[in-house]
Design a protein around this motif. Structure first.
Motif, PDB file in Angstrom:
ATOM      1  N   LYS A 233       1.248  -0.617  -0.391  1.00  0.00           N
ATOM      2  CA  LYS A 233       0.006   0.167   0.130  1.00  0.00           C
ATOM      3  C   LYS A 233       1.057   1.222  -0.047  1.00  0.00           C
ATOM      4  CE  LYS A 233      -3.441  -1.886   2.598  1.00  0.00           C
ATOM      5  NZ  LYS A 233      -3.842  -2.757   2.663  1.00  0.00           N
ATOM      6  N   THR A 234       0.521   2.134  -0.555  1.00  0.00           N
ATOM      7  CA  THR A 234       1.186   3.438  -0.221  1.00  0.00           C
ATOM      8  C   THR A 234       1.081   4.705   1.161  1.00  0.00           C
ATOM      9  OG1 THR A 234      -0.765   4.699  -1.592  1.00  0.00           O
ATOM     10  CG2 THR A 234       0.637   3.653  -2.498  1.00  0.00           C
ATOM     11  N   SER A 235       1.423   5.324   1.680  1.00  0.00           N
ATOM     12  CA  SER A 235       1.509   5.762   1.891  1.00  0.00           C
ATOM     13  C   SER A 235       2.373   6.940   2.666  1.00  0.00           C
ATOM     14  CB  SER A 235       2.971   5.474   3.461  1.00  0.00           C
ATOM     15  OG  SER A 235       3.216   6.554   4.493  1.00  0.00           O
ATOM     16  N   LYS A 236       1.593   8.476   3.440  1.00  0.00           N
ATOM     17  CA  LYS A 236       1.308   9.564   2.890  1.00  0.00           C
ATOM     18  C   LYS A 236       2.445  10.770   3.167  1.00  0.00           C
ATOM     19  CE  LYS A 236      -3.432  10.568   1.499  1.00  0.00           C
ATOM     20  NZ  LYS A 236      -3.945   8.963   1.920  1.00  0.00           N
ATOM     21  N   THR A 237       2.243   9.486   4.470  1.00  0.00           N
ATOM     22  CA  THR A 237       2.988  10.053   5.911  1.00  0.00           C
ATOM     23  C   THR A 237       5.447   9.529   5.551  1.00  0.00           C
ATOM     24  OG1 THR A 237       2.381   8.013   7.312  1.00  0.00           O
ATOM     25  CG2 THR A 237       3.445  10.306   8.026  1.00  0.00           C
ATOM     26  N   VAL A 238       5.737  10.807   5.644  1.00  0.00           N
ATOM     27  CA  VAL A 238       7.599  10.452   5.267  1.00  0.00           C
ATOM     28  C   VAL A 238       8.299   9.770   5.899  1.00  0.00           C
ATOM     29  CG1 VAL A 238       9.540  11.632   3.874  1.00  0.00           C
ATOM     30  CG2 VAL A 238       7.102  12.748   3.641  1.00  0.00           C
ATOM     31  N   PRO A 239       8.882   8.432   5.915  1.00  0.00           N
ATOM     32  CA  PRO A 239       9.511   7.649   6.835  1.00  0.00           C
ATOM     33  C   PRO A 239      10.265   8.443   7.499  1.00  0.00           C
ATOM     34  CG  PRO A 239       9.867   7.386   4.445  1.00  0.00           C
ATOM     35  CD  PRO A 239       9.206   7.536   4.800  1.00  0.00           C
TER      36      PRO A 239
ATOM     37  N   LYS B 215      15.273  11.146  -0.780  1.00  0.00           N
ATOM     38  CA  LYS B 215      14.853  11.663  -1.447  1.00  0.00           C
ATOM     39  C   LYS B 215      14.270  10.089  -1.386  1.00  0.00           C
ATOM     40  CE  LYS B 215      14.228  14.340  -4.883  1.00  0.00           C
ATOM     41  NZ  LYS B 215      14.452  15.326  -6.120  1.00  0.00           N
ATOM     42  N   ASN B 216      15.338   8.913  -2.223  1.00  0.00           N
ATOM     43  CA  ASN B 216      14.781   7.850  -3.022  1.00  0.00           C
ATOM     44  C   ASN B 216      14.770   7.196  -2.200  1.00  0.00           C
ATOM     45  OD1 ASN B 216      17.140   5.654  -2.549  1.00  0.00           O
ATOM     46  ND2 ASN B 216      18.438   7.782  -2.618  1.00  0.00           N
ATOM     47  N   ALA B 217      15.078   6.891  -0.968  1.00  0.00           N
ATOM     48  CA  ALA B 217      14.394   5.627  -0.058  1.00  0.00           C
ATOM     49  C   ALA B 217      12.933   6.664   0.477  1.00  0.00           C
ATOM     50  CB  ALA B 217      14.822   5.784   1.116  1.00  0.00           C
ATOM     51  N   GLN B 218      13.066   7.964   0.326  1.00  0.00           N
ATOM     52  CA  GLN B 218      11.474   8.399   1.464  1.00  0.00           C
ATOM     53  C   GLN B 218      10.464   7.965  -0.182  1.00  0.00           C
ATOM     54  OE1 GLN B 218      12.174  12.449   1.197  1.00  0.00           O
ATOM     55  NE2 GLN B 218      12.894  11.859   3.688  1.00  0.00           N
ATOM     56  N   LEU B 219      10.058   8.183  -0.691  1.00  0.00           N
ATOM     57  CA  LEU B 219       9.031   8.003  -2.183  1.00  0.00           C
ATOM     58  C   LEU B 219       9.231   6.613  -1.979  1.00  0.00           C
ATOM     59  CD1 LEU B 219      11.249  10.359  -4.853  1.00  0.00           C
ATOM     60  CD2 LEU B 219       8.489  10.912  -3.049  1.00  0.00           C
ATOM     61  N   LEU B 220      10.502   6.209  -2.649  1.00  0.00           N
ATOM     62  CA  LEU B 220      10.353   4.280  -3.337  1.00  0.00           C
ATOM     63  C   LEU B 220       9.617   3.538  -1.734  1.00  0.00           C
ATOM     64  CD1 LEU B 220      13.067   3.926  -4.392  1.00  0.00           C
ATOM     65  CD2 LEU B 220      11.795   3.416  -5.346  1.00  0.00           C
ATOM     66  N   ILE B 221       9.833   3.831  -0.254  1.00  0.00           N
ATOM     67  CA  ILE B 221       8.523   3.222   0.759  1.00  0.00           C
ATOM     68  C   ILE B 221       7.769   4.141   0.439  1.00  0.00           C
ATOM     69  CG2 ILE B 221       9.205   3.482   3.237  1.00  0.00           C
ATOM     70  CD1 ILE B 221      12.096   3.263   2.986  1.00  0.00           C
ATOM     71  N   GLN B 222       7.421   5.244   0.525  1.00  0.00           N
ATOM     72  CA  GLN B 222       5.939   5.461   0.920  1.00  0.00           C
ATOM     73  C   GLN B 222       4.682   5.137  -0.635  1.00  0.00           C
ATOM     74  OE1 GLN B 222       6.849  10.078   0.783  1.00  0.00           O
ATOM     75  NE2 GLN B 222       5.110   9.821   1.286  1.00  0.00           N
TER      76      GLN B 222
ATOM     77  N   LEU C 157       2.496   9.539  -7.093  1.00  0.00           N
ATOM     78  CA  LEU C 157       3.285   9.199  -5.984  1.00  0.00           C
ATOM     79  C   LEU C 157       4.010   7.577  -6.844  1.00  0.00           C
ATOM     80  CD1 LEU C 157       4.980   8.868  -3.668  1.00  0.00           C
ATOM     81  CD2 LEU C 157       2.579   7.445  -2.614  1.00  0.00           C
ATOM     82  N   MET C 158       3.599   6.366  -7.422  1.00  0.00           N
ATOM     83  CA  MET C 158       4.618   5.035  -8.587  1.00  0.00           C
ATOM     84  C   MET C 158       4.725   5.720  -9.539  1.00  0.00           C
ATOM     85  SD  MET C 158       1.243   2.343  -7.310  1.00  0.00           S
ATOM     86  CE  MET C 158       0.701   2.170  -6.392  1.00  0.00           C
ATOM     87  N   GLY C 159       4.628   7.181 -10.141  1.00  0.00           N
ATOM     88  CA  GLY C 159       5.436   7.380 -11.318  1.00  0.00           C
ATOM     89  C   GLY C 159       5.214   6.175 -12.479  1.00  0.00           C
ATOM     90  N   LEU C 160       3.908   6.290 -12.987  1.00  0.00           N
ATOM     91  CA  LEU C 160       4.346   5.078 -14.702  1.00  0.00           C
ATOM     92  C   LEU C 160       4.253   5.861 -15.624  1.00  0.00           C
ATOM     93  CD1 LEU C 160       1.898   1.973 -13.573  1.00  0.00           C
ATOM     94  CD2 LEU C 160       4.432   2.019 -12.694  1.00  0.00           C
ATOM     95  N   PRO C 161       4.236   5.385 -16.999  1.00  0.00           N
ATOM     96  CA  PRO C 161       4.969   7.055 -17.323  1.00  0.00           C
ATOM     97  C   PRO C 161       3.105   7.333 -17.835  1.00  0.00           C
ATOM     98  CG  PRO C 161       6.459   4.837 -18.183  1.00  0.00           C
ATOM     99  CD  PRO C 161       4.962   4.384 -16.800  1.00  0.00           C
ATOM    100  N   TYR C 162       2.245   6.427 -17.891  1.00  0.00           N
ATOM    101  CA  TYR C 162       0.930   7.329 -18.418  1.00  0.00           C
ATOM    102  C   TYR C 162       0.140   7.015 -17.540  1.00  0.00           C
ATOM    103  CZ  TYR C 162       3.019   7.286 -22.900  1.00  0.00           C
ATOM    104  OH  TYR C 162       4.275   8.118 -24.002  1.00  0.00           O
TER     105      TYR C 162
END
Ligand code: ATP
Ligand code: MG
Length: 420
Positions: free
Chosen positions: A9-15, A21-28, A374-379
């Protein structure tokens, strides 16, 4: 894949324990899971990205004749003693362990010794050379400080290749061929424009330079001087007038930048082959030394670099070559006709070999859009009551803020599977 079935699941809270940034976003985004500092597990979507990066690297290594192997993580002490690299005073970031009977073992941090030792069973004539051997495998290093998420880990994925050549000229040919393959790898990963071949220290047993591939980034640990026109750089560690002259670089044409080392290649001369007693016999029956090169790519570090480099304030932005899927299909609404249309599009795209993450969850549109960003898929493609009524699909590139309403043919054309 259907998001209703995905366990992450995605999370709104920054770990709170991550500053990178890479770890924060990839974990979220639910791509990775932190086990401990510098040690991350890859979850379904993160593993897809990692596998995509591996595949690009593997294709380029195979294209130059690389032969893939998988060496072992557990290492016997004796081969490392032959090259004088067992002692913790010589190599300070070894993880070591013991068998029940007390025999000491090393936990692989690099593989020059075991590769050469394994090849010694097969290489003995000039006819057996040259060769490139590579693997993609976890490495273990007791880094003093694990930091920057995937950029510096204690357990991380590396591609390491080794070349064995008969002559210096042959070695140089292999070395340059591998360097060109590296340029293609970074291009395909979307980093080519910002990645520089960088002259660096070759190590204690060679007069030659080594070459690092440095991706420019403000969070880079290395300082490099870049010649943008020549697409070359020099690491600050060896930035002297003498070296600049050797490399044909001029001070006034260089710009100081920060870089992240995403790969490096080293001339190893005959250090490991000689130490492990591996030689070849030439055409005249004479025993000759084997000249080696080694070529590393930081696969998991690259995932961190790509995540960090392309991200915006809404989340990740994956280049198509590594994205976990091409399309985020958001179904808005649960009316039977909307469900049917979205399901149909999911099947049709999948049938065209387009990878789709299908958001079939019963949640608010805003949450779906936030997760898509957040997940960043191309389309992002939307199927809703409104699009059905218009007989269109809504499609938006992750790079753009504006959506378009298009017919199915146009949609497939945008996604690159059908020509108009
Ligand atoms: P660095 O200079 O960053 O410490 P290194 O010179 O020790 O790395 P190599 O041993 O040649 O690097 O490893 C090959 C590649 O593996 C590096 O270019 C880098 O991209 C990656 N790498 C090295 N150490 C780590 C690490 N601790 N975590 C993630 N990737 C790493
Ligand atoms: Mg280095």
């Amino acid at each position: 894949m259907r998001l209703s079935e995905l366990f992450t699941k995605t999370s709104k809270t920054v770990p709170a324990d991550e500053t990178a940034k890479n770890a924060q976003l990839l974990i979220q985004a639910g791509f990775i899971h932190k086990e401990m500092a510098g040690v991350y597990a890859y979850l379904p979507l993160g593993l897809k990205v990692l596998e995509n990066i591996k595949q690009v690297v593997r294709e380029e290594m195979n294209a130059i004749g690389g032969q893939e192997v998988m060496m072992t993580t557990l290492q016997p002490r004796d081969i490392w003693e032959k090259t004088d690299r067992w002692d913790d005073k010589k190599v300070d970031n070894w993880f070591k362990t013991k068998l029940v009977n007390g025999t000491e073992l090393g936990v692989g941090l690099t593989h020059e010794e075991p590769i050469v030792d394994a090849l010694s069973a097969y290489v003995d004539s000039y006819k057996d050379l040259p060769i490139y051997v590579y693997q993609i495998q976890n490495k273990f290093r007791n880094e003093l400080r694990a930091k920057s998420g995937l950029l510096r880990g204690r357990e991380f994925l590396m591609k390491d290749m080794y070349s064995l050549a008969r002559t210096q000229a042959e070695h140089e040919e292999l070395y340059e061929k591998a360097a060109s393959a590296y340029v293609r790898i970074y291009d395909r990963l979307g980093l080519g424009e910002f990645t520089y071949r960088t002259a660096a220290d070759g190590g204690i047993f060679t007069e030659r330079f080594s070459d690092e591939f440095q991706t420019l980034s403000d969070i880079g640990e290395d300082t490099v001087y870049v010649d943008e026109a020549k697409k070359l750089a020099i690491n600050k560690e060896i930035y002297t007038d003498e070296n600049l002259a050797k490399l044909g670089l001029k001070k006034e044409e260089l710009v100081e930048k920060k870089g992240i080392e995403v790969g490096n290649i080293f001339p190893l001369e005959t250090k490991y082959t000689d130490a492990l007693d591996v030689y070849y016999t030439d055409e005249k029956g004479q025993k000759q030394s084997i000249i080696m090169g080694c070529y590393g790519v930081g696969i998991s570090r690259l995932m961190g670099v790509i995540a960090e480099h392309f991200a915006d304030d809404k989340g990740l932005v994956w280049p198509e070559s590594v994205a976990p899927a091409k399309v985020y299909l958001a179904r808005l609404g649960t009316e039977p006709e909307v469900v049917k249309a979205a399901d149909e599009l999911y099947f049709e795209l999948t049938a065209e070999a387009i990878e789709v993450l299908y958001d079939d969850r019963d949640i608010r549109p805003g949450e779906k859009f936030a997760d898509a960003d957040l997940m960043g898929l191309p389309y992002r493609v939307v199927v809703s009551g409104k699009t059905l009524e218009q007989g269109t699909y809504e499609v938006k590139s992750r790079h753009s803020s504006e959506a378009q309403f298009v017919s199915q043919d146009q949609l497939f054309e945008i996604l690159g599977t059908r020509v108009a």
